[in-house]
Every structure is written in C-alpha cells, then in structure tokens.
Motif scaffolding. Structure first.
Motif, PDB file in Angstrom:
ATOM      1  N   UNK A  64       0.849  -1.022  -0.010  1.00  0.00           N
ATOM      2  CA  UNK A  64       0.109  -0.061  -0.116  1.00  0.00           C
ATOM      3  C   UNK A  64       1.004   1.137   0.034  1.00  0.00           C
ATOM      4  N   UNK A  65       0.476   2.347  -0.595  1.00  0.00           N
ATOM      5  CA  UNK A  65       1.255   3.432  -0.971  1.00  0.00           C
ATOM      6  C   UNK A  65       0.455   4.291   0.328  1.00  0.00           C
ATOM      7  N   UNK A  66       1.742   4.682   1.099  1.00  0.00           N
ATOM      8  CA  UNK A  66       1.416   5.765   2.161  1.00  0.00           C
ATOM      9  C   UNK A  66       1.859   7.015   1.769  1.00  0.00           C
ATOM     10  N   UNK A  67       0.883   8.021   2.007  1.00  0.00           N
ATOM     11  CA  UNK A  67       0.952   9.438   1.780  1.00  0.00           C
ATOM     12  C   UNK A  67       2.365  10.029   2.298  1.00  0.00           C
ATOM     13  N   UNK A  68       3.073  10.709   1.893  1.00  0.00           N
ATOM     14  CA  UNK A  68       4.462  11.464   2.423  1.00  0.00           C
ATOM     15  C   UNK A  68       3.555  12.570   3.300  1.00  0.00           C
ATOM     16  N   UNK A  69       4.610  12.997   4.229  1.00  0.00           N
ATOM     17  CA  UNK A  69       4.095  14.450   5.127  1.00  0.00           C
ATOM     18  C   UNK A  69       5.100  15.443   4.934  1.00  0.00           C
ATOM     19  N   UNK A  70       4.871  16.550   4.863  1.00  0.00           N
ATOM     20  CA  UNK A  70       5.929  17.747   4.763  1.00  0.00           C
ATOM     21  C   UNK A  70       6.603  17.918   5.995  1.00  0.00           C
ATOM     22  N   UNK A  71       5.976  17.468   7.145  1.00  0.00           N
ATOM     23  CA  UNK A  71       6.800  17.947   8.415  1.00  0.00           C
ATOM     24  C   UNK A  71       6.548  16.607   9.290  1.00  0.00           C
ATOM     25  N   UNK A  72       7.335  15.648   9.538  1.00  0.00           N
ATOM     26  CA  UNK A  72       7.152  14.742  10.770  1.00  0.00           C
ATOM     27  C   UNK A  72       8.027  14.825  11.656  1.00  0.00           C
ATOM     28  N   UNK A  73       8.080  14.494  12.993  1.00  0.00           N
ATOM     29  CA  UNK A  73       9.097  14.995  14.121  1.00  0.00           C
ATOM     30  C   UNK A  73       9.629  13.689  14.509  1.00  0.00           C
ATOM     31  N   UNK A  74      10.943  13.542  14.810  1.00  0.00           N
ATOM     32  CA  UNK A  74      11.440  12.466  15.645  1.00  0.00           C
ATOM     33  C   UNK A  74      11.406  12.671  16.875  1.00  0.00           C
ATOM     34  N   UNK A  75      10.475  11.784  17.707  1.00  0.00           N
ATOM     35  CA  UNK A  75      10.197  12.150  19.046  1.00  0.00           C
ATOM     36  C   UNK A  75      11.440  12.052  20.155  1.00  0.00           C
ATOM     37  N   UNK A  76      12.276  11.119  19.443  1.00  0.00           N
ATOM     38  CA  UNK A  76      13.415  11.300  20.499  1.00  0.00           C
ATOM     39  C   UNK A  76      14.299  12.522  20.619  1.00  0.00           C
ATOM     40  N   UNK A  77      14.623  13.038  19.266  1.00  0.00           N
ATOM     41  CA  UNK A  77      15.506  14.199  19.001  1.00  0.00           C
ATOM     42  C   UNK A  77      14.613  15.592  18.977  1.00  0.00           C
TER      43      UNK A  77
END
Length: 101
Positions: free
Chosen positions: A58-71
């Motif tokens: 399945x194709x997942x949509x991209x996101x313009x802004x994701x965040x690494x919760x660790x950093x």
C-alpha cells in the motif's frame, strides 16, 4: 487472551506433527513461500489466500513535516510503500468469536 509469540520454528514443528513430511522439507517450503511472497510484494502485486487473507503493498502518503520524538528533529517523509494484511472473512469470523481468557 494470553499473547504467545509464534516463530517460524514453531510453525515448522506444528506442520511436522500434523503431516508425514520431514522438517527439512517443511522448512524449504516455508522459506520458499516467504521468499516468493516478498518478491511479489516488492513488484507491487497483491497476494490473495482465500479463507485466510490478502497481502498487499500500500502506498502511504508523504508528509511535509514529521518529527523524531527522540530528538525533536523535524524532517520530510516521502511517499512510500508498506506491507499490509487484510484478514479474509473466515479469519475475521474466527477472531471475532474468540473469547478473552
């Protein structure tokens, strides 16, 4: 319901106990099944196993802004494919009727 992790080795043992096939041959069949399943999914194919379920890419949509919760770092996520499984009607019914223990 208690959660027990079942491994490939456990599956091989279960098939061995219910058939007259040698463990070595069962392992070859399971390894081959998994290899071909992966290859078909990598090509974008859908694998339908009647009475069990369907594997698909399945194709997942991209996101313009994701965040690494660790950093806390933000980054862009490109559209990408993921493996997905949809249970078949028979499996859904069996799971629906499971009793909690």
């Amino acid at each position: 319901m208690s959660e027990i992790k079942v491994t490939k080795s456990d599956l091989i043992d279960a098939v061995y106990k219910s058939t007259d096939i040698e463990k070595q041959n069962i392992q070859k069949v399971i390894d081959s099944f998994l290899l071909h399943t992966r290859e078909y999914l990598e090509k974008g194919n859908t694998i339908e196993l009647r009475g069990f379920g369907t594997f698909e890419a399945r194709l997942r949509k991209g996101r313009s802004s994701a965040r690494n919760p660790k950093t806390g770092e933000t980054f862009k996520v490109e559209p990408h494919y993921v493996a997905a499984f949809r249970a078949g009607q028979i499996l859904k019914e069996k799971l629906w009727n499971l009793k909690k223990k």
